[in-house]
Design a protein around this motif. Structure first.
Motif, mmCIF file in Angstrom:
data_model
loop_
_atom_site.group_PDB
_atom_site.id
_atom_site.type_symbol
_atom_site.label_atom_id
_atom_site.label_comp_id
_atom_site.label_asym_id
_atom_site.label_seq_id
_atom_site.Cartn_x
_atom_site.Cartn_y
_atom_site.Cartn_z
ATOM 1 N N UNK A 172 -6.893 1.102 13.780
ATOM 2 C CA UNK A 172 -7.355 -0.168 13.216
ATOM 3 C C UNK A 172 -7.661 0.008 11.739
ATOM 4 N N UNK A 173 -8.312 1.124 11.368
ATOM 5 C CA UNK A 173 -8.566 1.403 9.954
ATOM 6 C C UNK A 173 -7.254 1.486 9.183
ATOM 7 N N UNK A 174 -6.245 2.123 9.761
ATOM 8 C CA UNK A 174 -4.953 2.264 9.083
ATOM 9 C C UNK A 174 -4.315 0.904 8.838
ATOM 10 N N UNK B 290 -2.940 -3.562 5.135
ATOM 11 C CA UNK B 290 -3.174 -4.953 4.728
ATOM 12 C C UNK B 290 -3.702 -5.001 3.301
ATOM 13 N N UNK B 291 -4.624 -4.066 2.991
ATOM 14 C CA UNK B 291 -5.148 -3.995 1.634
ATOM 15 C C UNK B 291 -4.057 -3.707 0.621
ATOM 16 N N UNK C 108 -12.767 -4.468 -11.314
ATOM 17 C CA UNK C 108 -12.651 -3.031 -11.073
ATOM 18 C C UNK C 108 -12.101 -2.822 -9.663
ATOM 19 N N UNK C 109 -10.880 -2.294 -9.576
ATOM 20 C CA UNK C 109 -10.199 -2.181 -8.280
ATOM 21 C C UNK C 109 -10.897 -1.195 -7.352
ATOM 22 N N UNK C 110 -11.385 -0.064 -7.891
ATOM 23 C CA UNK C 110 -12.045 0.938 -7.045
ATOM 24 C C UNK C 110 -13.320 0.379 -6.433
ATOM 25 N N UNK C 111 -14.150 -0.272 -7.239
ATOM 26 C CA UNK C 111 -15.413 -0.819 -6.740
ATOM 27 C C UNK C 111 -15.158 -1.879 -5.675
ATOM 28 N N UNK C 112 -14.189 -2.758 -5.934
ATOM 29 C CA UNK C 112 -13.872 -3.789 -4.942
ATOM 30 C C UNK C 112 -13.282 -3.175 -3.685
ATOM 31 N N UNK C 113 -12.435 -2.169 -3.865
ATOM 32 C CA UNK C 113 -11.829 -1.514 -2.710
ATOM 33 C C UNK C 113 -12.858 -0.873 -1.807
ATOM 34 N N UNK D 33 -17.127 -3.405 4.215
ATOM 35 C CA UNK D 33 -17.327 -4.654 4.947
ATOM 36 C C UNK D 33 -16.345 -4.766 6.116
ATOM 37 N N UNK D 34 -15.082 -4.371 5.882
ATOM 38 C CA UNK D 34 -14.093 -4.424 6.963
ATOM 39 C C UNK D 34 -14.436 -3.435 8.061
#
Length: 430
Positions: A181-183, A188-189, A334-339, A345-346
């Protein structure tokens, strides 16, 4: 070159510390603790190829436990050996991934040290359960997946990294389905990132799937990355069921191997009896319902115990780090912080929709690991100087101090009669 050697020495030092922390005294407690009562007997059955008495989960974790028994004997050290080693390697992988993403050895080391001192990882590394294998293998897979994305790599290195990541993911999902599920969330990300960049460049929508020249996997399309990664993991996942073809009792045929997946799904979604340790997904971030994995009275009136709870510095402080990453990530793009924020959260909220009848705090294990990464990510958003490094020092020392305080109930040390009550920081912690 000097910086590279220094970084590697730091990483290997962290790996050595993790191996010592997880392997020393691994045979204690000398009895089955918590869910080891399910998985160690199942591992013994695999060694004997007798039958499958744990049909709700795949085999990989139990195969690792069986391998430990085969190497070291049917004893607590054998049950737990491979989980401890894989978790130590996953901490080293977190450091190496941090180097790539932060480009700062101090922040990478902080992520690894926080993971080592967050209680839950150490406890799980020293307990023969599914999570003791699924999450370390998943972290190792993510590490190779990110490594393979380097835009300067020739194609063969990209493919090699994706294949290794796929093998590790297949093993992780073969330990516990949550890894798969994580994969899927990760893919999706990646899809969303490529979709955003495709639209921003004004390119046709099919470029998301077959286009190249993106910041990661520059020479590979989304379909190419997903197929190599996904097909490799699926092959390894199904190959891990090989012992099931040779059970002495009710062996599976190859066609039944696929239908057995639905049997496992049915078993995992059955209504379960009430459990004193069950909890709801919304309780986990605040650690309202932790779990005593082991609690035993000893002859002198004292106790020994294992308390599966998160390090409050990391689990509570990390929530502020997630919020900071989310706000600053949106403000600065900032892509890293959002990622990191969205990954947390996911990882947490997926349990709000999974068809599980009851939940347990250890389902939050992956989210707790992401909090160890969120704190250095938040620090990376602070301008380098006294505030950043002062905060760095406070977090590091506080985490180490609280870990030292909880040490007896992480390693099941002998305690005087009432010492265990010192760890009841909230009413539901008893």
């Amino acid at each position: 070159m000097a910086r590279f050697l220094t970084n590697q020495i730091i990483g290997l030092t962290i790996l050595a510390i993790a191996l010592i922390a997880f392997l020393v005294g691994l045979g204690h407690p000398g009895v089955l603790v918590f869910d080891e009562t399910h998985y160690v007997p199942a591992a013994r059955d695999i060694l004997e190829l007798s039958r499958n008495n744990n049909t709700e989960h795949p085999l990989v974790a139990k195969e690792f436990i069986a391998a430990g028994i085969s190497l070291f004997g049917d004893n607590p050290f054998g049950w737990r050996f491979f989980g401890a080693v894989l978790t130590a390697l996953s901490i080293y992988a977190v450091y190496q991934t941090g180097l790539k993403l932060f480009r700062d050895a101090a922040l990478a080391a902080l992520a690894a040290i926080l993971m080592l001192t967050c209680f839950t990882v150490t406890i799980q590394a020293r307990t023969a359960m599914l999570d003791s294998y699924a999450y370390p293998l998943l972290i190792l897979s993510v590490s190779f997946f990110i490594w393979s994305s380097d835009r300067q790599f020739p194609k063969f290195l990209t493919v090699t990294g994706l294949v290794i990541a796929g093998v590790l993911l297949g093993l992780a999902a073969g330990a516990k389905w949550i890894a798969g599920i994580y994969a899927m969330l990760a893919l999706i990300g990646l899809f969303v990132i490529r979709l955003t960049k495709t639209l921003a460049r004004g390119r046709p929508i099919h470029h998301v799937f077959v286009g190249k020249d993106f910041p990661s996997w520059e020479n590979s399309s989304f379909l190419y990355v997903a197929l190599i990664f996904g097909l490799t993991s699926l092959f390894v996942y199904f190959a891990s069921f090989a012992p099931a073809l040779f059970w002495k009792e009710n062996p599976l045929t190859l066609p039944e191997l696929f239908t057995f997946q639905f049997h496992m799904l049915d078993r995992q979604t059955l209504p379960l009896a009430e459990n004193s340790y069950e909890s709801e997904w919304w309780e986990w971030p605040l650690m309202l319902e932790p779990i005593w994995y082991h609690f035993e009275s000893i002859e002198n009136g004292g106790h020994e115990a294992i308390f599966y709870v998160g390090n409050p510095v990391i689990f509570w402080g990390g929530l502020f780090a997630i919020l900071f990453c989310l706000v600053q990530g949106l403000r600065r793009q900032n892509a890293l912080a959002l990622g990191v924020a969205f990954a947390y959260l996911a990882s947490w909220l997926i349990f709000a929709i999974l068809p599980k009848q009851i939940g347990f705090f250890f389902y939050y294990h992956g989210s707790g690991i992401l909090l160890c990464f969120a704190i250095p990510t938040a620090l990376s958003l602070i301008r380098s100087g006294k505030i950043r490094w002062g905060s760095y020092g406070i977090v590091l020392l506080a985490s180490l101090a609280v870990f030292a305080f909880f040490f007896p109930v992480i390693y099941a040390l002998e305690m005087p009669r009432d010492q265990w009550t010192n760890y009841l920081w909230l009413p539901n912690w008893n």
